[in-house]
Design a protein around this motif. Structure first.
Motif, PDB file in Angstrom:
ATOM      1  N   TYR A 195       0.852  -1.248   0.047  1.00 46.85           N
ATOM      2  CA  TYR A 195      -0.019   0.110   0.083  1.00 46.85           C
ATOM      3  C   TYR A 195       0.907   1.172   0.036  1.00 46.85           C
ATOM      4  O   TYR A 195       0.647   2.220  -0.344  1.00 46.85           O
ATOM      5  N   TYR A 196       2.030   1.113   0.510  1.00 47.42           N
ATOM      6  CA  TYR A 196       3.062   2.401   0.651  1.00 47.42           C
ATOM      7  C   TYR A 196       3.634   2.720  -0.678  1.00 47.42           C
ATOM      8  O   TYR A 196       4.332   3.582  -1.010  1.00 47.42           O
ATOM      9  N   THR A 197       3.757   1.874  -1.910  1.00 47.12           N
ATOM     10  CA  THR A 197       4.265   2.134  -3.128  1.00 47.12           C
ATOM     11  C   THR A 197       3.931   3.384  -3.886  1.00 47.12           C
ATOM     12  O   THR A 197       4.522   4.070  -4.205  1.00 47.12           O
TER      13      THR A 197
ATOM     14  N   PHE B 297      -5.888   8.394   8.791  1.00 48.57           N
ATOM     15  CA  PHE B 297      -5.307   9.624   9.278  1.00 48.57           C
ATOM     16  C   PHE B 297      -5.410   9.588  10.754  1.00 48.57           C
ATOM     17  O   PHE B 297      -6.559   9.321  11.332  1.00 48.57           O
ATOM     18  N   PRO B 298      -4.120   9.832  11.480  1.00 52.58           N
ATOM     19  CA  PRO B 298      -2.935   9.976  11.259  1.00 52.58           C
ATOM     20  C   PRO B 298      -2.052   8.820  10.873  1.00 52.58           C
ATOM     21  O   PRO B 298      -0.891   8.919  10.479  1.00 52.58           O
ATOM     22  N   ASP B 299      -2.380   7.665  11.539  1.00 52.67           N
ATOM     23  CA  ASP B 299      -1.439   6.480  11.487  1.00 52.67           C
ATOM     24  C   ASP B 299      -0.777   6.161  10.249  1.00 52.67           C
ATOM     25  O   ASP B 299       0.378   6.049  10.142  1.00 52.67           O
ATOM     26  N   PHE B 300      -1.575   5.899   9.185  1.00 54.53           N
ATOM     27  CA  PHE B 300      -1.238   5.385   7.968  1.00 54.53           C
ATOM     28  C   PHE B 300      -0.394   6.450   7.217  1.00 54.53           C
ATOM     29  O   PHE B 300       0.928   6.257   6.706  1.00 54.53           O
ATOM     30  N   MET B 301      -0.729   7.750   7.209  1.00 53.52           N
ATOM     31  CA  MET B 301      -0.241   8.755   6.648  1.00 53.52           C
ATOM     32  C   MET B 301       1.315   9.050   7.522  1.00 53.52           C
ATOM     33  O   MET B 301       2.258   9.322   6.666  1.00 53.52           O
TER      34      MET B 301
ATOM     35  N   LEU C 179       7.038   8.440   7.048  1.00 56.26           N
ATOM     36  CA  LEU C 179       8.472   7.997   7.635  1.00 56.26           C
ATOM     37  C   LEU C 179       9.200   7.192   6.356  1.00 56.26           C
ATOM     38  O   LEU C 179      10.185   7.542   6.177  1.00 56.26           O
ATOM     39  N   GLY C 180       8.613   6.530   5.421  1.00 54.26           N
ATOM     40  CA  GLY C 180       9.212   6.269   4.334  1.00 54.26           C
ATOM     41  C   GLY C 180       9.644   7.175   3.405  1.00 54.26           C
ATOM     42  O   GLY C 180      10.698   7.028   2.932  1.00 54.26           O
ATOM     43  N   TRP C 181       8.908   8.368   3.409  1.00 51.66           N
ATOM     44  CA  TRP C 181       9.214   9.469   2.366  1.00 51.66           C
ATOM     45  C   TRP C 181      10.659  10.006   3.080  1.00 51.66           C
ATOM     46  O   TRP C 181      11.511  10.231   2.394  1.00 51.66           O
TER      47      TRP C 181
END
Lengths: 355, 144
Positions: A34-36, A230-234, A239-241
């Motif tokens: 999902y993060y890709t 919001f806010p967890d997934f974001m 963090l990945g960014w």
């Protein structure tokens, strides 16, 4: 009166905030994919910012383009860094798009009701390849000149309209300063407008429909653990960014993007030339296919095969009936694996096998 | 006998007006996108090099109008000239003394010193030019 109250009093955005607050992302063993998409979005934002900065110094003419990039890299403060980040993030973005696309393909996320999410994503992928191709020419160096010559020459092989396409792309019969000006226009105006529209649609339908879950988990969807968007997934996304930004800065600083030598239309194609890595599989295919197969010219066959492949890939959600019925479609998984292996093997061949 | 209804007439008028408007807008845009042809004087011969400029068994790219040509001085002291545009996808070829061939670096196309394809993807041979030595000049001209 608080400023936020003043604003909300006038504009009905509360419903949007409520929508994001109630949005959840399912948690399962494939959630990592999902993060890709967010990763691609981040790299695109880096492209926009660094691209705008480069625009302040870049000059899009055959006489001045190479020198202006040289000026950016040697005279402008941090110019080398900005240009390096732009080039590195462009390449990482294409890589991230490949991963995002194949992840969604193998998870069959394209199945009903997300057909248009896939189609719009595929269009974005093709446009980003267009960004790569047009941007590659802008420094007006030898490699870029030859790559553009070969790439645009391929359009000449399209039946009936090939010649017109070639002249339209090049701004004339040959790759020249007119081509550079055109590619600059595509790169900084035409393609960004198209991307903005399609990307807005792509993100909108994802927000409306939410995340897809793999076919096998579809039945137990309601029992899956949920993570608030919001806010967890974001925050996970960001963090990945942050990590991506660190990697990008390190790559740009440790391996600054080279400029090469200025393009000269009257020197032979240098030894060991090859296009950007994401076009190497097409380049290698052109090398492997003989000049004639029965009565058809080899390169015509390659262009035809490529066009059929792209159309097939674009229409996958409508061809894969099994996935639409919630049944795992092994055929499409095997096709996907063959395509991935073909791309990897021909890309490696392109770099390893000497000319 | 059916008579054209007022509704159909209005629909037809509206659609044809909008169609004409679209044509009026898009025709100039499409024509604008296709670049104008710039007239070029047809060049039939050019001085490709001076005598003594090339070493034995070497090649040189020269300008023939807007296009590149390749001039080769063979081991026996004779000259050969061809178009330098690979017939595959338009890259510029070069002379490889180590292999005694004309070679394209893009997709490994190989031609012999008569311009014929030896191997690789090029579908057609290279067009050969005439070479004559006039005083100190090596003159290359298109074959009739």
């Amino acid at each position: 009166m608080k400023l936020s109250d003043w604003f909300f009093d006038r504009y009905a955005v509360q419903s949007w905030i409520d929508f994001f607050r109630k949005k959840y992302v399912p948690v399962h063993k494939h959630s990592i994919w999902y993060y890709t998409g967010g990763f691609c979005l981040f790299l695109f934002m880096v492209q926009v910012v660094t691209g705008i900065l480069l625009l302040l110094y870049y000059r899009p003419t055959a006489e001045a383009a190479f020198e202006s990039v040289q000026f950016i890299m040697t005279k402008v403060r941090f110019g080398w860094l900005i240009r390096s980040i732009h080039s590195w993030s462009a390449n990482l973005l294409i890589g991230a798009l490949f991963i995002h696309m194949f992840a969604k393909f193998f998870l069959k996320s394209y199945r009903k009701p997300r057909e248009l999410t896939w189609v719009s994503g595929m269009l974005l992928f093709l446009i980003f390849l267009g960004f790569g191709f047009s941007g590659y020419l802008l420094p007006w160096n030898e490699l870029a000149y030859t790559a553009t010559k070969v790439g645009t020459e391929m359009t000449n092989l399209v039946p009936f309209v090939g010649k017109y396409l070639l002249v339209f792309l090049r701004g004339g019969e040959q790759v020249s300063g007119a081509t550079l000006t055109r590619f600059f226009g595509f790169h900084v105006a035409v393609l960004p407008i198209i991307v903005t529209v399609i990307l807005a649609f792509h993100l909108l339908v994802i927000q409306i429909q939410g995340m897809s879950v793999p076919i096998k988990l579809e039945e137990h969807k309601s029992k899956l653990k949920q993570l608030p968007f919001f806010p967890d997934f974001m925050l996970h996304d960001m963090l990945g960014w942050l990590v991506a930004f660190g990697v990008l800065a390190a790559l740009a600083a440790l391996f600054p993007w080279e400029l090469g030598t200025k393009a000269d239309p009257f020197i032979p194609t240098p030894i060991g030339i090859h296009p950007e890595w994401y076009f190497v599989f097409t380049y290698q295919t052109l090398k492997l296919v003989p000049s004639r197969i029965f009565f058809i010219e080899g390169e015509v066959l390659v262009v035809f095969g490529l066009a059929v492949g792209i159309i097939f890939w674009l229409l996958v959600p409508f061809l894969d009936r099994k996935s639409n019925q919630g049944i795992p479609a092994k055929f499409f998984t095997i096709v996907g694996i063959i395509i991935v292996i073909y791309i990897i093997v021909t890309t490696i061949m392109g770099y390893v096998i000497p000319a | 006998m059916s008579i054209l209804s007022r509704r159909k007439f209005l629909n037809f008028s509206l659609i044809s007006s909008l169609g004409s408007l679209a044509a009026v807008i898009f025709y100039p845009i499409i024509r604008f996108l296709m670049p104008p042809k710039t007239p070029q004087a047809a060049q039939t011969e050019v001085v490709a090099a001076k005598v003594g400029e090339l070493q034995l068994d070497s090649g040189k790219i020269f300008k023939f109008g807007n296009e590149p040509g390749i001039l080769i001085l063979q081991e026996d002291g004779t000259y050969k000239a061809f178009t330098a545009i690979c017939t595959h996808l338009g890259c510029i070829v070069q002379y490889r003394a180590d292999l005694n061939i004309i070679w394209c670096g893009c997709h490994n196309g190989k031609y012999d010193l008569f311009g014929k394809v030896i191997s690789g993807p090029p579908p057609l041979p290279l067009t050969e030019y005439n070479v004559t030595v006039i005083n100190d000049n090596i003159v290359v001209s298109k074959k009739a």
